[in-house]
Design a protein around this motif. Sequence first.
Motif, mmCIF file in Angstrom:
data_model
loop_
_atom_site.group_PDB
_atom_site.id
_atom_site.type_symbol
_atom_site.label_atom_id
_atom_site.label_comp_id
_atom_site.label_asym_id
_atom_site.label_seq_id
_atom_site.Cartn_x
_atom_site.Cartn_y
_atom_site.Cartn_z
ATOM 1 N N ARG A 1 0.827 -1.210 0.000
ATOM 2 C CA ARG A 1 0.000 0.000 0.000
ATOM 3 C C ARG A 1 0.863 1.263 0.000
ATOM 4 N N ASP A 2 1.978 1.178 0.769
ATOM 5 C CA ASP A 2 2.842 2.358 0.905
ATOM 6 C C ASP A 2 4.275 1.868 1.145
ATOM 7 N N ALA B 1 6.050 -0.405 9.209
ATOM 8 C CA ALA B 1 6.116 -1.766 8.670
ATOM 9 C C ALA B 1 7.559 -2.262 8.654
ATOM 10 N N TYR B 2 8.496 -1.381 8.241
ATOM 11 C CA TYR B 2 9.914 -1.772 8.266
ATOM 12 C C TYR B 2 10.392 -2.007 9.706
ATOM 13 N N PHE C 1 15.619 -2.013 10.139
ATOM 14 C CA PHE C 1 15.606 -0.869 11.062
ATOM 15 C C PHE C 1 16.242 0.362 10.405
ATOM 16 N N ALA C 2 17.256 0.137 9.564
ATOM 17 C CA ALA C 2 17.894 1.256 8.858
ATOM 18 C C ALA C 2 16.901 1.932 7.910
ATOM 19 N N GLU D 1 15.560 5.698 8.295
ATOM 20 C CA GLU D 1 15.713 6.627 7.181
ATOM 21 C C GLU D 1 14.391 7.354 6.894
ATOM 22 N N LEU D 2 13.281 6.612 7.005
ATOM 23 C CA LEU D 2 11.967 7.184 6.740
ATOM 24 C C LEU D 2 11.415 7.969 7.928
ATOM 25 N N ASP D 3 11.909 7.632 9.121
ATOM 26 C CA ASP D 3 11.448 8.300 10.348
ATOM 27 C C ASP D 3 12.672 8.580 11.213
ATOM 28 N N PRO D 4 13.505 9.558 10.819
ATOM 29 C CA PRO D 4 14.826 9.759 11.447
ATOM 30 C C PRO D 4 14.778 10.163 12.917
ATOM 31 N N ASP D 5 13.661 10.645 13.416
ATOM 32 C CA ASP D 5 13.591 11.071 14.823
ATOM 33 C C ASP D 5 13.092 9.964 15.755
ATOM 34 N N ASN D 6 12.871 8.782 15.210
ATOM 35 C CA ASN D 6 12.334 7.686 16.027
ATOM 36 C C ASN D 6 13.466 7.050 16.847
ATOM 37 N N GLU D 7 13.431 7.267 18.157
ATOM 38 C CA GLU D 7 14.498 6.774 19.034
ATOM 39 C C GLU D 7 14.509 5.252 19.142
#
Length: 495
Positions: free
Chosen positions: A433-434, A440-441, A461-462, A466-472
């Motif tokens: 879908r996206d 999902a990653y 996880f990389a 990369e898609l959500d760089p602020d996710n700790e």
Amino acid sequence: MSDQEKDLLKVKLDQLQCHFTWGPQKENIDLDDLQQRLEDTIQTNVKSRGRSYNQLAFVNCLQGNCEEAIQNLQEAEKILRENHEDEFEKRIIVTYGNRAWVNYHMGQLTEAQSYLDKLERICQQFPDASRYTAMIPEVYGEKGWSLLKSSSQCYEEAKECFKKALEEDPDNIEWNVGYAIVLSRLEAFSGTPDSYKPTQSMKQFRRVLELDPDHAEAMVLLALKLQQRNQTEEALELVEGALQKSPDLPHVIRYAAKFYRLKRNVEKAVDLLKKGLEITPKSTFLHHQIGLCYRNKLMSLNKNSRSKRPSDPAFEQRAELIELCKYHFKKAFEPRPFTFIRAQLDYARICSFNEEYPKVEEMYNNLLKLEGIRPENKQAICLEAGLFELNQKKSESKAITHFLEGMKVNYNSTEKKRCRDNLMTITNRQLRRDGRDSKAYGVLGLMHQLDGEKREAIENFAKASELDPDNEEYLSALCELGLSIETDNDCPNKS
């Protein structure tokens, strides 16, 4: 006795081999259910009455019924004297140990010491015995049966006890039966090493029938194993023979009924199970099996489109079968809320089928809070809760949470595999879908991490980071995995 003497007496009691020193203790047993099952066994199975009275005394004492416990132990001693006169002193060790403990709990300390004195005299005749107990086949056998009857968490230990007993007395029917049953039950738990060798219990049941060709319970249990391997002709012959030899023995009736249900002869199975309930009306196993039979009929009826039309007789029959399923599943798990997880899951599925969603959610919420249950049961709860959220509530996010919890339980089972398969299906669908779905990653990364696939986990996880760089969470996982790989590289010979 002074407090010091009482403490010394307790130290001696802790050295005994009896129900009071064997696990599990009170917090791991459904006492009311175990009491009912023991009373049913005493009523219907003459051969094991002495053993059952011994364990019933333990249960009664834990429930505060010490006078009844004393009566149980007196009955056990009487039966052992009558049936095992030549080896009475070998057989009485566990009973005298239980008696000492019950007297201690009643504050009858002098009486408790007198039973310790009796045990000391008995144990002097066994070269390898300690002061108050002797690990002889009779004690190992009694312990094996106690653990087998108490809790599924103890099956591995029960197996070892029966093996020890049989090392010195390989032709003993009683312990061969116990060993065969515990092997069979362990094979049913898909995460145990025994589960991959179904021929082990088959071989052991055949051994029982060599020693006692008329052992009806061994016949039906062997038949169920043969049925799993599609050896139906011999299986049917064994079941019919068992029902001829022991038509009123509840264990024979219940396993024969299971055989006929799996053979799709549901009417025959229900008739047998109802007969069993006349003998042991509170049997949770029988109620569960009847519930499964009615569920089979319900699923068959549901394929008929007329069962959805309120004006059709099939609609009324469908509603009746739903209520029958719910009634019998509830009868199965109510006395065993902490151990009969499967019956609760079966009840929840029927409620879900009937679109009683608030009741289903309440059941899963309660089940998910349970602690100390078998790992495959925990995984089964997570799996079913996840499927409910996915299929009925249409919530992929909540389904993912439950499936991941199932995967986190460190136990290889079919339930764990199904949790993983469902996660893979959901994440693949989300990425179709996206293709930039970071969550999902992230889920794929965690799945690979739980599977021990570190490089695949880092890769996913990389992408998530990369898609959500602020996710700790993703950054922390990458750091942890990177350090883990460095450690592995520094220690290449680490096992």
